[in-house]
Design an enzyme around this catalytic site. Sequence first.
Site, PDB file in Angstrom:
ATOM      1  N   LYS A  93      54.960  46.026  40.119  1.00 56.83           N
ATOM      2  CA  LYS A  93      55.824  45.529  41.197  1.00 56.83           C
ATOM      3  C   LYS A  93      56.270  44.092  40.935  1.00 56.83           C
ATOM      4  CE  LYS A  93      53.725  45.484  44.987  1.00 56.83           C
ATOM      5  NZ  LYS A  93      53.244  44.136  44.616  1.00 56.83           N
ATOM      6  N   THR A  95      56.375  42.723  37.999  1.00 60.51           N
ATOM      7  CA  THR A  95      57.237  42.837  36.819  1.00 60.51           C
ATOM      8  C   THR A  95      58.638  43.274  37.224  1.00 60.51           C
ATOM      9  OG1 THR A  95      55.288  43.460  35.533  1.00 60.51           O
ATOM     10  CG2 THR A  95      57.427  43.913  34.534  1.00 60.51           C
ATOM     11  N   ARG A 117      54.371  35.220  44.750  1.00 61.12           N
ATOM     12  CA  ARG A 117      53.163  34.508  45.161  1.00 61.12           C
ATOM     13  C   ARG A 117      52.447  33.885  43.969  1.00 61.12           C
ATOM     14  NH1 ARG A 117      50.057  39.350  47.497  1.00 61.12           N
ATOM     15  NH2 ARG A 117      51.353  40.357  45.921  1.00 61.12           N
ATOM     16  N   LYS A 128      42.409  43.077  37.708  1.00 59.08           N
ATOM     17  CA  LYS A 128      43.851  43.323  37.803  1.00 59.08           C
ATOM     18  C   LYS A 128      44.681  42.442  36.879  1.00 59.08           C
ATOM     19  CE  LYS A 128      47.488  43.778  41.292  1.00 59.08           C
ATOM     20  NZ  LYS A 128      48.416  42.761  40.795  1.00 59.08           N
ATOM     21  N   ALA A 355      47.712  41.301  50.034  1.00 59.45           N
ATOM     22  CA  ALA A 355      48.313  42.200  51.025  1.00 59.45           C
ATOM     23  C   ALA A 355      47.284  43.120  51.667  1.00 59.45           C
ATOM     24  CB  ALA A 355      49.414  43.032  50.385  1.00 59.45           C
ATOM     25  N   PHE A 383      51.179  44.814  47.036  1.00 58.83           N
ATOM     26  CA  PHE A 383      50.645  46.178  47.024  1.00 58.83           C
ATOM     27  C   PHE A 383      51.670  47.198  47.522  1.00 58.83           C
ATOM     28  CE2 PHE A 383      46.261  44.173  46.976  1.00 58.83           C
ATOM     29  CZ  PHE A 383      45.988  44.583  45.691  1.00 58.83           C
ATOM     30  N   PHE A 471      57.503  54.075  31.694  1.00 58.71           N
ATOM     31  CA  PHE A 471      56.411  54.030  30.730  1.00 58.71           C
ATOM     32  C   PHE A 471      56.791  54.918  29.546  1.00 58.71           C
ATOM     33  CE2 PHE A 471      54.479  52.100  34.215  1.00 58.71           C
ATOM     34  CZ  PHE A 471      53.187  51.667  33.944  1.00 58.71           C
ATOM     35  N   TRP A 500      60.308  45.901  31.470  1.00 59.47           N
ATOM     36  CA  TRP A 500      59.113  45.458  30.747  1.00 59.47           C
ATOM     37  C   TRP A 500      59.391  45.354  29.252  1.00 59.47           C
ATOM     38  CZ3 TRP A 500      55.935  47.953  27.080  1.00 59.47           C
ATOM     39  CH2 TRP A 500      54.719  47.287  26.790  1.00 59.47           C
TER      40      TRP A 500
END
Length: 649
Positions: A93, A95, A117, A128, A355, A383, A471, A500
């Site tokens: 998200k 990214t 953020r 993470k 979140a 999130f 992906f 990405w």
Amino acid sequence: MASEELNALGYPKLVPRVPVPSDIEISQDITKLGLLPLDEVATNLGVEAEEYLPWGVHKAKLKLSIRDRLKDKPDGKYIVCTGINPTPLGEGKSTTTIGLAQALGAALGKSCVACIRQPSQGPTFGIKGGAAGGGYAQVVPMEEFNLHLTGDIHAVTAANNLLAAALETRMFHEKSQSDLSLFNRLCPDGKPFSPVMKKRLVKLGIDPSKSPSELTDEEKAKFARLDIDPSSVTWQRVLDTCDRHLRSVEVGVGKAETTKVAGTTDREQHNRLTGFDITVASEVMAVLALATSLSDMREKLGSMVVGYSRQGEPITADDLGCGGALTVLMKDAIMPTLMQTVEKTPVLVHAGPFANIATGNSSIVADQIALKLADYVVTEAGFGADIGMEKFMNIKCRQSGLTPQCAVIVATVRALKMHGGGSPVSAGKPLPQEYKEENVELVKKGCCNLVKHIENAKKFGVKVVVALNKFKTDTDAEIQAVIEASKEAGAFDAVLSNHWAEGGQGARDLAIAVEEACEAASPNDFKFLYDVNLSIREKILAISKEIYGASDVEYTELAERQINQYNASGFDKLPICIAKTQYSFSCDPAAKGRPSGFTITVREIRSCAGAGFLYPICGNIMTIPGLPTRPGFYDVDIDTETGGVVGLF
């Protein structure tokens, strides 16, 4: 990494490497090639020289006065980027937020700012990772972004813990001193009331123009003794580290922390059970994210409730004399930080509430500044859309007065397979085989989760664009299944995005879809989910039923008592910020897809009256995470020859 051909902003086009290197390699390569000088980043954005403060070589603080200068300029288009319920690996998200902003800027030539953020160092060194984005859609230098930044989180930690110390100390001294002794120590001979003391006088209905010596004995007692009920205290200490062993601690066990037992010569330990939260769950962080000015932040910090007196009166930071000092610690943190992406587009980084256990959005002031400076602003909500986007709409937009035109919902084939019944996905473990092979039926079953998020976003009256984060294992049939399900559910558009691996060019189609969605939106369509004048229970039920799909809500005895207390204190008209798992619509992280018929259990409700919301904690959610067996810090080290960071993602 760069070519002689120019992008839409007039800078050398990004030339991604294949295969895509690690995030830190890309960041360090881009930095070596040369980032834009800070003054050029600021000038390109329309920031004047006196409106920013350089913070090292690659960062700058922006002054809030930018809004005043541009107050008559129309706001740009406002886009919130959110997602489906993720796997523990994350679905990109952040990214996508950065990739979309790069696409609008570097690919389409639009004036665009991403607002994100500041990451907590807890997840950075835990599971993470950071929050700079990733691959060729990230903020650079990413090690500066993910480690310390400009110190805002440290300022939040310092402010939070100063208030905790003030609270603990006040209870200690009140237990061992008479009313008159307390008053004489608070107001020594010849010393006038300080401004924060006058706030307490006004609260008590005492004339603030009086000098300390002019107060009656009764007024002195009312002023000096807060009479805090230790069992009502909700304020906890914080640190920016994942540390499960601090969830419950006992304080006041030292030899000097004893008080005299009334009427005897005996002494007793002044100890109590409390705990730690992670810094980004602190109400101070929520205040930073929701404050609209320095004066508003001062008011909010002073109004934070730490507990209640034995008479049932809320005790605030200003009652403890702390509000001004907290604001002094936070005075630089109120300014957003300006950075840039790998394609030299501007980014504002500010605040960092989680979140799942907080408001989950970057700051109001960052968005306000960006909307005056740029034609498009992409702001991230943490999130899944059931928590981050819901809080963005019902809390952040309610306080800011801003309304988005478009919500981008990030989905991945991987997460949809999980929601369709795939094997559990765990960080640090190989992906099960069904995630590496084509399984269209599993994807179709999992689309129920995406469909519910689309339906939820539409309840707020915004246009919805689904961004399918690509992906390498995704197949054409799986991609098409997601796009079809999205459009059937009412999405304005659904687009495959490969930012990405390709940077802004890989999100070009997504940017075009978002641009068209913004043009098609009407400002009159936006609406909140609930009226704040509803009761606390009614607001919690509205979120639980409409957003999560629950059938009912139940409350523990503690939560019931807290509701009664908040009703009596006049806090019942505040919006609701529910803390729950990010992995499911329900409070059970294992309940994937689109669960229904479940009951939400509210185990406690904290008051964030200063920030402006109530904070129900549901299920087994923890307000400070733990570390796994193999945390991310195992891979992080330093090149002692160059001083460069290695192994950070």
